[in-house]
Design a protein around this motif. Structure first.
Motif, PDB file in Angstrom:
ATOM      1  N   ASN A 111       0.850  -1.178   0.000  1.00  8.74           N
ATOM      2  CA  ASN A 111       0.000   0.000   0.000  1.00  8.74           C
ATOM      3  C   ASN A 111       0.890   1.235   0.000  1.00  8.74           C
ATOM      4  O   ASN A 111       1.853   1.312   0.778  1.00  8.74           O
ATOM      5  N   TYR A 112       0.597   2.184  -0.851  1.00  8.10           N
ATOM      6  CA  TYR A 112       1.527   3.290  -1.074  1.00  8.10           C
ATOM      7  C   TYR A 112       0.793   4.487  -1.648  1.00  8.10           C
ATOM      8  O   TYR A 112      -0.337   4.402  -2.115  1.00  8.10           O
ATOM      9  N   ARG A 113       1.477   5.626  -1.628  1.00  6.51           N
ATOM     10  CA  ARG A 113       1.118   6.812  -2.391  1.00  6.51           C
ATOM     11  C   ARG A 113       2.389   7.258  -3.088  1.00  6.51           C
ATOM     12  O   ARG A 113       3.430   7.411  -2.446  1.00  6.51           O
ATOM     13  N   SER A 114       2.335   7.430  -4.399  1.00  9.25           N
ATOM     14  CA  SER A 114       3.546   7.734  -5.153  1.00  9.25           C
ATOM     15  C   SER A 114       3.245   8.760  -6.233  1.00  9.25           C
ATOM     16  O   SER A 114       2.242   8.659  -6.944  1.00  9.25           O
ATOM     17  N   ALA A 115       4.127   9.752  -6.343  1.00  6.52           N
ATOM     18  CA  ALA A 115       3.965  10.813  -7.341  1.00  6.52           C
ATOM     19  C   ALA A 115       5.191  10.876  -8.237  1.00  6.52           C
ATOM     20  O   ALA A 115       6.322  10.641  -7.793  1.00  6.52           O
ATOM     21  N   VAL A 116       4.957  11.187  -9.494  1.00  2.00           N
ATOM     22  CA  VAL A 116       6.023  11.403 -10.476  1.00  2.00           C
ATOM     23  C   VAL A 116       5.826  12.788 -11.072  1.00  2.00           C
ATOM     24  O   VAL A 116       4.744  13.097 -11.584  1.00  2.00           O
ATOM     25  N   VAL A 117       6.844  13.611 -10.983  1.00  2.00           N
ATOM     26  CA  VAL A 117       6.807  14.967 -11.540  1.00  2.00           C
ATOM     27  C   VAL A 117       7.846  15.045 -12.653  1.00  2.00           C
ATOM     28  O   VAL A 117       9.015  14.696 -12.449  1.00  2.00           O
ATOM     29  N   ILE A 118       7.431  15.476 -13.831  1.00  2.00           N
ATOM     30  CA  ILE A 118       8.331  15.609 -14.982  1.00  2.00           C
ATOM     31  C   ILE A 118       8.334  17.058 -15.429  1.00  2.00           C
ATOM     32  O   ILE A 118       7.266  17.680 -15.551  1.00  2.00           O
ATOM     33  N   GLY A 119       9.515  17.593 -15.656  1.00  2.00           N
ATOM     34  CA  GLY A 119       9.563  18.978 -16.112  1.00  2.00           C
ATOM     35  C   GLY A 119      10.968  19.433 -16.428  1.00  2.00           C
ATOM     36  O   GLY A 119      11.948  18.736 -16.137  1.00  2.00           O
ATOM     37  N   THR A 120      11.058  20.598 -17.026  1.00  2.00           N
ATOM     38  CA  THR A 120      12.348  21.202 -17.350  1.00  2.00           C
ATOM     39  C   THR A 120      12.876  21.931 -16.131  1.00  2.00           C
ATOM     40  O   THR A 120      12.217  22.851 -15.615  1.00  2.00           O
ATOM     41  N   ALA A 121      14.037  21.525 -15.665  1.00  2.00           N
ATOM     42  CA  ALA A 121      14.605  22.106 -14.448  1.00  2.00           C
ATOM     43  C   ALA A 121      15.342  23.402 -14.776  1.00  2.00           C
ATOM     44  O   ALA A 121      15.893  23.568 -15.863  1.00  2.00           O
ATOM     45  N   ARG A 122      15.331  24.285 -13.816  1.00  2.00           N
ATOM     46  CA  ARG A 122      16.108  25.515 -13.953  1.00  2.00           C
ATOM     47  C   ARG A 122      16.906  25.728 -12.673  1.00  2.00           C
ATOM     48  O   ARG A 122      16.457  25.397 -11.575  1.00  2.00           O
ATOM     49  N   VAL A 123      18.091  26.272 -12.830  1.00  2.00           N
ATOM     50  CA  VAL A 123      18.892  26.647 -11.673  1.00  2.00           C
ATOM     51  C   VAL A 123      18.434  28.028 -11.220  1.00  2.00           C
ATOM     52  O   VAL A 123      18.358  28.971 -12.022  1.00  2.00           O
ATOM     53  N   VAL A 124      18.102  28.149  -9.955  1.00  2.00           N
ATOM     54  CA  VAL A 124      17.597  29.418  -9.415  1.00  2.00           C
ATOM     55  C   VAL A 124      18.752  30.402  -9.276  1.00  2.00           C
ATOM     56  O   VAL A 124      19.733  30.130  -8.561  1.00  2.00           O
ATOM     57  N   THR A 125      18.633  31.525  -9.938  1.00  2.00           N
ATOM     58  CA  THR A 125      19.700  32.541  -9.892  1.00  2.00           C
ATOM     59  C   THR A 125      19.291  33.771  -9.097  1.00  2.00           C
ATOM     60  O   THR A 125      20.155  34.533  -8.661  1.00  2.00           O
ATOM     61  N   ASP A 126      17.990  33.996  -8.945  1.00  2.32           N
ATOM     62  CA  ASP A 126      17.522  35.150  -8.172  1.00  2.32           C
ATOM     63  C   ASP A 126      17.841  34.933  -6.692  1.00  2.32           C
ATOM     64  O   ASP A 126      17.455  33.915  -6.106  1.00  2.32           O
ATOM     65  N   ASP A 127      18.542  35.862  -6.083  1.00  2.00           N
ATOM     66  CA  ASP A 127      18.993  35.691  -4.700  1.00  2.00           C
ATOM     67  C   ASP A 127      17.823  35.533  -3.726  1.00  2.00           C
ATOM     68  O   ASP A 127      17.873  34.702  -2.814  1.00  2.00           O
ATOM     69  N   ALA A 128      16.777  36.329  -3.909  1.00  2.79           N
ATOM     70  CA  ALA A 128      15.643  36.263  -2.991  1.00  2.79           C
ATOM     71  C   ALA A 128      14.918  34.929  -3.108  1.00  2.79           C
ATOM     72  O   ALA A 128      14.539  34.327  -2.092  1.00  2.79           O
ATOM     73  N   GLU A 129      14.716  34.464  -4.336  1.00  5.09           N
ATOM     74  CA  GLU A 129      14.046  33.173  -4.516  1.00  5.09           C
ATOM     75  C   GLU A 129      14.890  32.039  -3.956  1.00  5.09           C
ATOM     76  O   GLU A 129      14.369  31.108  -3.325  1.00  5.09           O
ATOM     77  N   ARG A 130      16.191  32.123  -4.170  1.00  7.37           N
ATOM     78  CA  ARG A 130      17.067  31.059  -3.662  1.00  7.37           C
ATOM     79  C   ARG A 130      17.044  31.015  -2.134  1.00  7.37           C
ATOM     80  O   ARG A 130      16.993  29.942  -1.532  1.00  7.37           O
ATOM     81  N   ALA A 131      17.052  32.178  -1.502  1.00  8.20           N
ATOM     82  CA  ALA A 131      16.990  32.217  -0.038  1.00  8.20           C
ATOM     83  C   ALA A 131      15.675  31.627   0.465  1.00  8.20           C
ATOM     84  O   ALA A 131      15.650  30.856   1.431  1.00  8.20           O
ATOM     85  N   ARG A 132      14.563  31.977  -0.201  1.00  7.51           N
ATOM     86  CA  ARG A 132      13.265  31.418   0.195  1.00  7.51           C
ATOM     87  C   ARG A 132      13.244  29.904   0.015  1.00  7.51           C
ATOM     88  O   ARG A 132      12.711  29.172   0.860  1.00  7.51           O
ATOM     89  N   ALA A 133      13.825  29.432  -1.080  1.00  8.96           N
ATOM     90  CA  ALA A 133      13.832  27.996  -1.353  1.00  8.96           C
ATOM     91  C   ALA A 133      14.650  27.242  -0.313  1.00  8.96           C
ATOM     92  O   ALA A 133      14.221  26.183   0.172  1.00  8.96           O
TER      93      ALA A 133
END
Length: 237
Positions: A111-133
């Motif tokens: 018994n399980y719950r499983s998710a698969v996410v597919i997408g184009t990855a990006r490297v976060v360069t914005d300083d504020a977004e990176r800090a939040r992440a």
């Protein structure tokens, strides 16, 4: 956006009776999970090959990417991060909820719950977004923890890369309940059933140099052991 699997490559084809199409169920699973596995191709030419790596993660449903954003982080020198930039990646999150013990080996399951996410990855360069992440990744592990920490140093930030994957394209499957045995095996008798599996978080063990009592946000982790959510379709043959 409500529906999952907006493209053929993320549409569940086998075991469709266990497909979960509610995007809220995906969000709930991502909130429950602690470890993601990221698959990406690394290397060049004949040496190019896939790798799948476990990693801590966080989700921002209001993030800048289509459908929200899933974040992972690693060293700027990591080959998988270099290979993932602007490439299609696959991220999976799985929670094990039980062992299904049938009357035949063929019908044993989990018994399980499983998710698969597919997408184009990006490297976060914005300083504020990176800090939040980065704060979000810490808080996904221990909610409220980031607010108690000293700010990251410039050296630490320079050594750390954050990867963002959009949540637009995903699929989810889940199973619950007991075994689905052949009628002849049921008639023959014998025990069958399922054994629930729960993640248990123990009491915190202070570091030898820790000062003061265990913080409330750490004590609270003992109440975070997730229970299976009622998003599971009935088992079918």
């Amino acid at each position: 956006m409500d529906a999952l699997s907006p493209t053929p490559r993320s549409t569940v084809r086998r075991g469709r009776n266990r497909a979960v199409t509610d995007r809220a169920a995906l969000h709930a699973l991502l909130a429950d999970g602690l470890v993601a596995h990221l698959g990406v191709d690394v290397g060049e030419g004949a040496d190019r090959h896939p790798v799948v790596l476990p990693c801590a993660y966080a989700v921002d449903l209001d993030g800048p990417d289509d459908g929200g954003t899933l974040y992972v982080h690693g060293s700027v020198a990591a080959r998988w991060l270099v290979g993932a930039q602007d490439a299609t990646v696959c991220v999976t999150v799985t929670e094990l909820d039980g062992l299904v013990l049938a009357r035949s080996g063929f019908h044993h399951s989990m018994n399980y719950r499983s998710a698969v996410v597919i997408g184009t990855a990006r490297v976060v360069t914005d300083d504020a977004e990176r800090a939040r992440a980065l704060d979000a990744i810490v808080d996904h592990m221990a909610p409220g923890r980031s607010a108690t920490l000293r700010p990251a140093t410039r050296k630490e930030l320079a050594a750390t890369a954050v990867l963002a994957v959009p949540l637009r394209e995903a699929s989810m499957k889940a199973r619950g309940g007991g075994p689905v045995d052949d009628p002849a095996d049921v008639a023959a008798g014998g025990w069958a059933g399922h054994v629930p599996v729960r993640r248990t978080i123990g009491a915190a063990v202070p570091d030898a140099d820790a000062r003061g009592p265990v913080p409330a946000h750490v004590v609270a982790l003992g109440g975070l052991s997730p229970q299976p959510r009622e998003v599971v379709p009935a088992p079918a043959r």
